[in-house]
Design a protein around this motif. Structure first.
Motif, PDB file in Angstrom:
ATOM      1  N   THR A 198       0.775  -1.246   0.000  1.00 17.35           N
ATOM      2  CA  THR A 198       0.000   0.000   0.000  1.00 17.35           C
ATOM      3  C   THR A 198       0.807   1.298   0.000  1.00 17.35           C
ATOM      4  OG1 THR A 198      -0.205   0.197   2.422  1.00 17.35           O
ATOM      5  CG2 THR A 198      -1.839  -1.192   1.302  1.00 17.35           C
ATOM      6  N   PRO A 200       2.784   4.190  -1.499  1.00 10.21           N
ATOM      7  CA  PRO A 200       3.126   4.649  -2.857  1.00 10.21           C
ATOM      8  C   PRO A 200       4.625   4.878  -3.011  1.00 10.21           C
ATOM      9  CG  PRO A 200       2.161   6.441  -1.566  1.00 10.21           C
ATOM     10  CD  PRO A 200       2.026   5.196  -0.740  1.00 10.21           C
ATOM     11  N   PHE A 201       5.353   4.854  -1.890  1.00  9.50           N
ATOM     12  CA  PHE A 201       6.787   5.112  -1.942  1.00  9.50           C
ATOM     13  C   PHE A 201       7.608   3.832  -2.031  1.00  9.50           C
ATOM     14  CE2 PHE A 201       5.744   9.086   0.830  1.00  9.50           C
ATOM     15  CZ  PHE A 201       5.213   9.727  -0.272  1.00  9.50           C
ATOM     16  N   PRO A 203       8.228   1.508  -4.355  1.00  7.57           N
ATOM     17  CA  PRO A 203       9.150   1.308  -5.500  1.00  7.57           C
ATOM     18  C   PRO A 203      10.443   2.116  -5.342  1.00  7.57           C
ATOM     19  CG  PRO A 203       6.898   1.641  -6.278  1.00  7.57           C
ATOM     20  CD  PRO A 203       6.882   1.931  -4.802  1.00  7.57           C
ATOM     21  N   ASN A 204      10.336   3.329  -4.784  1.00  5.44           N
ATOM     22  CA  ASN A 204      11.533   4.141  -4.599  1.00  5.44           C
ATOM     23  C   ASN A 204      12.398   3.640  -3.444  1.00  5.44           C
ATOM     24  OD1 ASN A 204      10.684   5.613  -6.715  1.00  5.44           O
ATOM     25  ND2 ASN A 204      10.523   7.566  -5.646  1.00  5.44           N
ATOM     26  N   TRP A 205      11.775   2.958  -2.475  1.00  4.90           N
ATOM     27  CA  TRP A 205      12.534   2.331  -1.394  1.00  4.90           C
ATOM     28  C   TRP A 205      13.492   1.288  -1.980  1.00  4.90           C
ATOM     29  CZ3 TRP A 205      14.283   1.966   3.417  1.00  4.90           C
ATOM     30  CH2 TRP A 205      14.637   0.714   3.932  1.00  4.90           C
ATOM     31  N   LEU A 208      16.332   3.049  -3.438  1.00  2.71           N
ATOM     32  CA  LEU A 208      17.124   3.685  -2.375  1.00  2.71           C
ATOM     33  C   LEU A 208      18.052   2.678  -1.706  1.00  2.71           C
ATOM     34  CD1 LEU A 208      17.575   6.190  -0.460  1.00  2.71           C
ATOM     35  CD2 LEU A 208      15.860   5.140   1.026  1.00  2.71           C
ATOM     36  N   GLU A 212      22.043   2.910  -1.250  1.00  2.00           N
ATOM     37  CA  GLU A 212      22.605   3.063   0.103  1.00  2.00           C
ATOM     38  C   GLU A 212      23.447   1.853   0.515  1.00  2.00           C
ATOM     39  OE1 GLU A 212      19.374   4.485   2.685  1.00  2.00           O
ATOM     40  OE2 GLU A 212      19.980   6.540   2.157  1.00  2.00           O
ATOM     41  N   HIS A 234      19.444   7.463   7.797  1.00  2.00           N
ATOM     42  CA  HIS A 234      18.531   7.803   6.698  1.00  2.00           C
ATOM     43  C   HIS A 234      17.764   6.575   6.211  1.00  2.00           C
ATOM     44  CE1 HIS A 234      17.272   8.637   2.524  1.00  2.00           C
ATOM     45  NE2 HIS A 234      16.828   9.717   3.127  1.00  2.00           N
ATOM     46  N   MET A 237      15.013   5.688   8.813  1.00  2.00           N
ATOM     47  CA  MET A 237      13.905   6.643   8.807  1.00  2.00           C
ATOM     48  C   MET A 237      13.073   6.500   7.540  1.00  2.00           C
ATOM     49  SD  MET A 237      13.968   7.930  11.653  1.00  2.00           S
ATOM     50  CE  MET A 237      14.638   9.029  12.885  1.00  2.00           C
ATOM     51  N   SER A 238      13.727   6.150   6.442  1.00  2.00           N
ATOM     52  CA  SER A 238      12.987   5.947   5.191  1.00  2.00           C
ATOM     53  C   SER A 238      12.111   4.704   5.278  1.00  2.00           C
ATOM     54  CB  SER A 238      13.959   5.833   4.014  1.00  2.00           C
ATOM     55  OG  SER A 238      14.708   7.023   3.895  1.00  2.00           O
ATOM     56  N   ALA A 241       9.210   5.817   7.060  1.00  3.63           N
ATOM     57  CA  ALA A 241       8.391   6.635   6.161  1.00  3.63           C
ATOM     58  C   ALA A 241       7.437   5.739   5.367  1.00  3.63           C
ATOM     59  CB  ALA A 241       9.270   7.450   5.216  1.00  3.63           C
ATOM     60  N   LEU A 242       7.849   4.501   5.102  1.00  2.00           N
ATOM     61  CA  LEU A 242       6.966   3.566   4.392  1.00  2.00           C
ATOM     62  C   LEU A 242       5.745   3.217   5.234  1.00  2.00           C
ATOM     63  CD1 LEU A 242       9.579   1.081   2.854  1.00  2.00           C
ATOM     64  CD2 LEU A 242       8.453   3.007   1.727  1.00  2.00           C
ATOM     65  N   SER A 245       3.307   6.122   5.231  1.00  6.02           N
ATOM     66  CA  SER A 245       2.637   6.322   3.948  1.00  6.02           C
ATOM     67  C   SER A 245       1.857   5.091   3.498  1.00  6.02           C
ATOM     68  CB  SER A 245       3.660   6.720   2.876  1.00  6.02           C
ATOM     69  OG  SER A 245       4.674   5.735   2.777  1.00  6.02           O
ATOM     70  N   ALA A 246       1.779   4.070   4.352  1.00  7.13           N
ATOM     71  CA  ALA A 246       0.937   2.908   4.041  1.00  7.13           C
ATOM     72  C   ALA A 246      -0.535   3.303   4.181  1.00  7.13           C
ATOM     73  CB  ALA A 246       1.271   1.754   4.979  1.00  7.13           C
TER      74      ALA A 246
ATOM     75  N   PHE B 201      11.578   9.979  -2.045  1.00  8.58           N
ATOM     76  CA  PHE B 201      10.175   9.665  -2.287  1.00  8.58           C
ATOM     77  C   PHE B 201       9.417  10.840  -2.916  1.00  8.58           C
ATOM     78  CE2 PHE B 201      10.553   6.711   1.673  1.00  8.58           C
ATOM     79  CZ  PHE B 201      11.267   5.790   0.923  1.00  8.58           C
ATOM     80  N   ASN B 204       7.290  10.436  -6.161  1.00  6.49           N
ATOM     81  CA  ASN B 204       6.048   9.678  -5.988  1.00  6.49           C
ATOM     82  C   ASN B 204       4.992  10.463  -5.213  1.00  6.49           C
ATOM     83  OD1 ASN B 204       7.213   7.683  -7.407  1.00  6.49           O
ATOM     84  ND2 ASN B 204       7.129   6.125  -5.819  1.00  6.49           N
ATOM     85  N   HIS B 234      -4.186   9.912   5.085  1.00  4.49           N
ATOM     86  CA  HIS B 234      -3.090   9.291   4.334  1.00  4.49           C
ATOM     87  C   HIS B 234      -2.210  10.342   3.665  1.00  4.49           C
ATOM     88  CE1 HIS B 234      -1.086   7.311   0.897  1.00  4.49           C
ATOM     89  NE2 HIS B 234      -0.793   6.466   1.878  1.00  4.49           N
ATOM     90  N   SER B 238       1.725  10.927   4.534  1.00  6.13           N
ATOM     91  CA  SER B 238       2.691  10.770   3.443  1.00  6.13           C
ATOM     92  C   SER B 238       3.566  12.016   3.332  1.00  6.13           C
ATOM     93  CB  SER B 238       1.967  10.510   2.121  1.00  6.13           C
ATOM     94  OG  SER B 238       1.218   9.312   2.214  1.00  6.13           O
ATOM     95  N   ALA B 241       6.046  11.567   5.883  1.00  7.09           N
ATOM     96  CA  ALA B 241       7.006  10.548   5.436  1.00  7.09           C
ATOM     97  C   ALA B 241       8.119  11.194   4.608  1.00  7.09           C
ATOM     98  CB  ALA B 241       6.282   9.466   4.629  1.00  7.09           C
ATOM     99  N   LEU B 244      10.709  12.480   7.085  1.00  4.90           N
ATOM    100  CA  LEU B 244      11.505  11.377   7.659  1.00  4.90           C
ATOM    101  C   LEU B 244      12.546  10.881   6.662  1.00  4.90           C
ATOM    102  CD1 LEU B 244       9.304   8.802   9.607  1.00  4.90           C
ATOM    103  CD2 LEU B 244      10.882  10.504  10.522  1.00  4.90           C
TER     104      LEU B 244
END
Lengths: 320, 320
Positions: A198, A200-201, A203-205, A208, A212, A234, A237-238, A241-242, A245-246, B201, B204, B234, B238, B241, B244
């Motif tokens: 769920t 939206p971030f 794919p970028n994780w 990342l 990293e 970082h 925390m990212s 962030a997931l 943003s779920a 992120f 997105n 949401h 986000s 997020a 973060l």
């Protein structure tokens, strides 16, 4: 004579967050951890003349429900390596809940190593890492000491850990700040699933983590603690962030988590080397040098509801 | 006779987070807000025979430093509309800091409307929204009442707000839970910049806002408060997020912010209609119905260091 396998727990500096195959425990991304000394599991396994396994945890006999996950694991191991023996397993955890680390990493690494010994499977370390992974993803990394990378792979046979530096000559300590309060639990398995499905971030994780992982390996090579800390913080925390943003949004943070995050940022502005990493729970782990961790500990001990415990870099699997 | 323009503050349900043009205050994305009744700014402007503007805020004369931003704004307005008059401005904020809302939205909307009146510029509402935007991005939305969308646009002349539903017949209230504690301030301007420049992120986020803006407009049309709340929560989470996952990571959350987030999730599980939204600060705004907000208020009043204030749906610009 029963032999005992000892595996140490590890802390991910680049997080494992999301499975592309639930059953095989294949992750979406590589991850990278530091094995810790102080916290470990000792596991022995003995062949018994029975059609059922007997499981002891911390010298207590587990009932059917409690031993289900381990027996399922032993069943799949029997099938894979084509043997039929059953075991009396005794697993002793030296990973107190109060230390804020999960025991599944050291637990399944020690169990895999113990079965390998008892059955004389003669697994090499990659095969052992694969076997540990099938019990718990992060257990794949506890086969080795020091800095360890788990290569995601794309099938059962190429998803295993490799050592990056088993005996790093680096002044790095980890302080675990444990919040003494019952927080509502969202398991890491469930948290990962929600994030993958769920956020939206997500794919970028994946991208990342790939960059990293490369950066932190460079920083490890250069023994650059500040850089290691920056990347680890970082990355953690990212990951959180997931969860924010779920859909629906959730967080593993508790009020004290945020209090400690702000405190560490303030201490860093005062010139104290300190970076945070946080797993699927409210506790905060802090990376620093021997000197900075001593300073940080004295600040954290002023907080009520927080217990601290310090760990150093630990070894790979050992046998007794 | 001096006329007074009154503009109400607004709360973003789809957040404005990131400028593609700092000077023109052009945002990367559309945003969508609800104008609130209780909090507003009254501004009057009078032409004076002087080469300098005189600015009063809450009946106090501002010094050079304090009035700099407003004078710069008046200078650019004079240039744009080709006049040379200077003003005595009096701006009275009925947006107490203790209510947890920024006064810049209502402040610049009222100032723009007042200058329009005094100079008889006869701006239409789109032009007025553009003029307000040049003072503060979110002020563009305070021209209208009810639900308002700010269309991002790509130049000065097509970035303005449009009304979605100025008088929605919907049982929706906003409770502001204000944390009575000095938190370290990161301005929204600085927080946006860091997010745009360093969060992996952010790309997105831009896509997310586009789809959530469409979804919430549908939910507003259907008067579906639950759906409006889900999307708003949401979207806000986000946005946080993004902070973060910025480098270095930062957060507007304070311990009490997280405490309230968890409390609202618990109340929702008990069947109470409640959703949170959070701006660039520690305070939490809660969306609910008249009935649910009453219930939530009684829970929040048990927390120390938290003050609550309730607002309803408000009007667009008014003149006296």
């Amino acid at each position: 004579m029963t032999k005992t396998a000892r595996a140490f727990t590890n802390i991910a500096l680049i997080k494992y967050w999301g499975k592309k195959d639930q059953k095989l425990k294949l992750p979406y991304t590589n991850s990278l951890s530091l094995t810790l000394d102080r916290f470990y599991t000792d596991t022995s396994s003995e062949i018994i003349d029975s059609s059922k396994d007997i499981i002891y945890l911390n010298d207590m006999l587990l009932n059917e429900e409690q031993s289900k996950r381990i027996i399922k694991y032993l069943d799949s191991t029997r099938k894979k390596y084509n043997f039929s023996e059953h075991f009396k397993i005794n697993s002793v955890n030296h990973v107190p809940t109060s230390a804020g680390f999960a025991s599944s990493a050291s637990g399944f690494a020690a169990l895999a190593a113990s079965i390998d010994q008892t059955m004389a499977l003669n697994l090499d370390k990659s095969q052992l890492s694969i076997l540990a992974r099938r019990g718990s993803g992060s257990a794949s990394r506890s086969i080795y000491g020091g800095f360890v990378e788990w290569i995601a792979g794309d099938n059962n046979n190429n998803s295993f850990a490799v050592p990056i530096d088993e005996n790093p000559d680096i002044d790095l300590e980890i302080l675990s700040a444990v919040i003494n309060k019952k927080a509502k639990k969202i398991s890491s398995t469930s948290g990962m699933e929600k994030s993958v499905e769920t956020s939206p971030f997500y794919p970028n994780w994946v991208k990342l983590v790939s960059s990293e992982t490369n950066e932190i390996k460079q920083a490890i090579k250069q023994k650059d603690i500040q850089k290691i800390g920056e990347i680890a913080e970082h990355n953690a925390m990212s990951m959180h962030a997931l969860t924010l943003s779920a859909k629906p949004s959730f967080t593993y943070f508790e009020p004290e988590t945020v209090e400690i995050i702000h405190l560490i940022q303030e201490l860093r502005q005062k010139g104290i080397l300190a970076y945070v990493t946080i797993d699927a729970g409210p506790n905060v782990k802090i990376l620093g040098t021997h000197k900075s961790i001593e300073q940080i500990k004295s600040y954290l001990n002023n907080l009520s509801d927080v217990t601290t415990v310090v760990a150093n870099i630990g070894h790979g699997i050992q046998y007794f």
